[in-house]
Write a protein that holds these residues in place. Structure first.
Motif, mmCIF file in Angstrom:
data_model
loop_
_atom_site.group_PDB
_atom_site.id
_atom_site.type_symbol
_atom_site.label_atom_id
_atom_site.label_comp_id
_atom_site.label_asym_id
_atom_site.label_seq_id
_atom_site.Cartn_x
_atom_site.Cartn_y
_atom_site.Cartn_z
ATOM 1 N N THR A 179 0.813 -1.201 0.000
ATOM 2 C CA THR A 179 0.000 0.000 0.000
ATOM 3 C C THR A 179 0.855 1.263 0.000
ATOM 4 O O THR A 179 2.076 1.216 0.122
ATOM 5 C CB THR A 179 -0.924 0.010 1.233
ATOM 6 N N ASP A 180 0.172 2.407 -0.104
ATOM 7 C CA ASP A 180 0.864 3.690 -0.043
ATOM 8 C C ASP A 180 1.351 4.004 1.362
ATOM 9 O O ASP A 180 2.172 4.911 1.546
ATOM 10 C CB ASP A 180 -0.076 4.809 -0.515
ATOM 11 N N SER A 181 0.843 3.290 2.395
ATOM 12 C CA SER A 181 1.226 3.567 3.781
ATOM 13 C C SER A 181 2.214 2.554 4.341
ATOM 14 O O SER A 181 2.994 2.881 5.229
ATOM 15 C CB SER A 181 -0.022 3.606 4.675
ATOM 16 N N ASP A 182 2.170 1.295 3.877
ATOM 17 C CA ASP A 182 3.148 0.298 4.332
ATOM 18 C C ASP A 182 3.293 -0.784 3.268
ATOM 19 O O ASP A 182 2.524 -0.839 2.307
ATOM 20 C CB ASP A 182 2.772 -0.298 5.699
ATOM 21 N N LYS A 234 -14.497 4.221 -18.951
ATOM 22 C CA LYS A 234 -13.966 3.615 -17.727
ATOM 23 C C LYS A 234 -13.442 4.686 -16.776
ATOM 24 O O LYS A 234 -12.762 5.629 -17.185
ATOM 25 C CB LYS A 234 -12.838 2.629 -18.061
ATOM 26 N N ALA A 235 -13.793 4.542 -15.492
ATOM 27 C CA ALA A 235 -13.269 5.402 -14.425
ATOM 28 C C ALA A 235 -12.453 4.548 -13.470
ATOM 29 O O ALA A 235 -12.887 3.462 -13.060
ATOM 30 C CB ALA A 235 -14.405 6.090 -13.676
ATOM 31 N N THR A 236 -11.269 5.012 -13.093
ATOM 32 C CA THR A 236 -10.365 4.269 -12.210
ATOM 33 C C THR A 236 -10.193 5.024 -10.899
ATOM 34 O O THR A 236 -9.967 6.243 -10.891
ATOM 35 C CB THR A 236 -8.988 4.073 -12.863
ATOM 36 N N TYR A 237 -10.321 4.289 -9.789
ATOM 37 C CA TYR A 237 -10.089 4.825 -8.452
ATOM 38 C C TYR A 237 -8.876 4.106 -7.868
ATOM 39 O O TYR A 237 -8.940 2.908 -7.592
ATOM 40 C CB TYR A 237 -11.314 4.611 -7.561
ATOM 41 N N ALA A 238 -7.770 4.834 -7.699
ATOM 42 C CA ALA A 238 -6.537 4.213 -7.213
ATOM 43 C C ALA A 238 -5.713 5.242 -6.460
ATOM 44 O O ALA A 238 -5.806 6.447 -6.713
ATOM 45 C CB ALA A 238 -5.737 3.635 -8.381
ATOM 46 N N HIS A 239 -4.886 4.743 -5.506
ATOM 47 C CA HIS A 239 -3.975 5.590 -4.726
ATOM 48 C C HIS A 239 -4.716 6.733 -4.033
ATOM 49 O O HIS A 239 -4.251 7.870 -3.994
ATOM 50 C CB HIS A 239 -2.853 6.132 -5.612
ATOM 51 N N LEU A 240 -5.898 6.401 -3.485
ATOM 52 C CA LEU A 240 -6.670 7.350 -2.690
ATOM 53 C C LEU A 240 -6.605 6.932 -1.224
ATOM 54 O O LEU A 240 -6.672 5.741 -0.911
ATOM 55 C CB LEU A 240 -8.130 7.381 -3.145
#
Length: 284
Positions: A179-182, A234-240
């Protein structure tokens, strides 16, 4: 194990067909009601969503417990009805003729009696198809099933939100522990793709309301602010930040094979002159 995260889109239903999920928490308003479950065939349903125009196995099941000293003859005859709501489960102002074809009434009946002597309390088991076969829904979107006694239509016993969808969008994606946090730590991160299959062309993908829920636990519900990117249909939800959840185990094993000896992960068995209580060992 990585905890399962359910991501859903259901419908707002204004003049357009936009998808957004309603709050799916079943509420019980009668102390006699117990063991409320959504079922799909023989399996527990992770989310109460059904496809418009199809007769699948989505059902609401529950028990009514008899008061102490009473037999099952007191058990009432139950009926149900549905209401159309907005994405937050609130009244959306539609009248019944706008979302139903025919009468808004279905019979659940007297249920199935428990076996005398097989349990410490008497009860009846009820089951109703959702939406009920007698209630013809004309619109997709968010609904609430209301269960009540036939002689007391104003006293609702159970309110159970569910959704009817049209397949207007496709949902895909994945989950990772990087993940972006660990990195392979205590968190997990989602990436979601929403594909327009049949939305009105006036509806922009960036205007969709997308929410995530971890393991059906309402306090974990999060609304995503906007797509990370859109391309074509297409809509992408990532790195939120909203897509990163703490991980953990969804299930913990325990056994209740005996009333005389505590089973696996059971600290003690307590009888309070009415029912048995299995007290589990603490688990960190």
């Amino acid at each position: 194990m990585i905890a399962r995260i359910t991501t859903l889109l259901a419908a707002l239903l204004t003049a357009l067909t936009i998808a957004v999920e309603a709050k799916m928490t079943v509420k019980v308003h009668d102390g006699r009601v117990g063991c409320v479950q959504w079922r799909n065939g023989d399996m527990a349903a992770t989310t109460p969503v059904t496809m418009a125009g199809e007769s699948d196995g989505l059902r609401l099941t529950f028990d009514l417990i008899a008061p102490d000293g009473e037999d099952e003859s007191w058990m009432p005859f139950l009926r149900c009805r549905v209401r159309h709501t907005d994405a937050d489960g609130l009244d959306d102002g539609l009248v019944e003729s706008e979302y139903l074809d025919g009468f808004n009434l279905a019979e659940i009946g007297y249920g199935e009696a428990s076996e005398p002597g097989m349990t410490t309390v008497l009860y009846r088991h009820y089951s109703v198809k959702v939406p009920p076969a007698e209630v013809k829904a004309k619109l997709s979107g968010n609904y609430v099933l209301e269960v009540y006694e036939s002689e007391k239509p104003d006293k609702v016993m159970i309110t159970a939100p569910f959704a009817i969808e049209e397949g207007s969008v496709g949902i895909g994606g994945g989950v990772t522990s990087r993940t972006d946090s660990d990195w392979n730590g205590e968190s997990q991160q989602l990436e979601i793709e929403v594909t327009n299959r049949g939305l009105d062309r006036r509806v922009a993908l960036q205007d969709l309301r997308v929410e995530t829920v971890q393991n059906g636990d309402e306090p974990t519900r999060r609304r995503l602010p906007h797509p990370s990117q859109t391309a074509g249909n297409k809509a992408t939800y990532a790195h939120l930040p909203e897509l990163t959840y703490k991980g953990g185990n969804e299930y913990r094993r325990m056994e209740t094979v005996s009333r005389k000896t505590p089973g696996m992960n059971v600290a003690e068995i307590v009888w309070d002159n009415s029912i048995y209580h299995e007290i589990l060992n603490p688990d960190t």
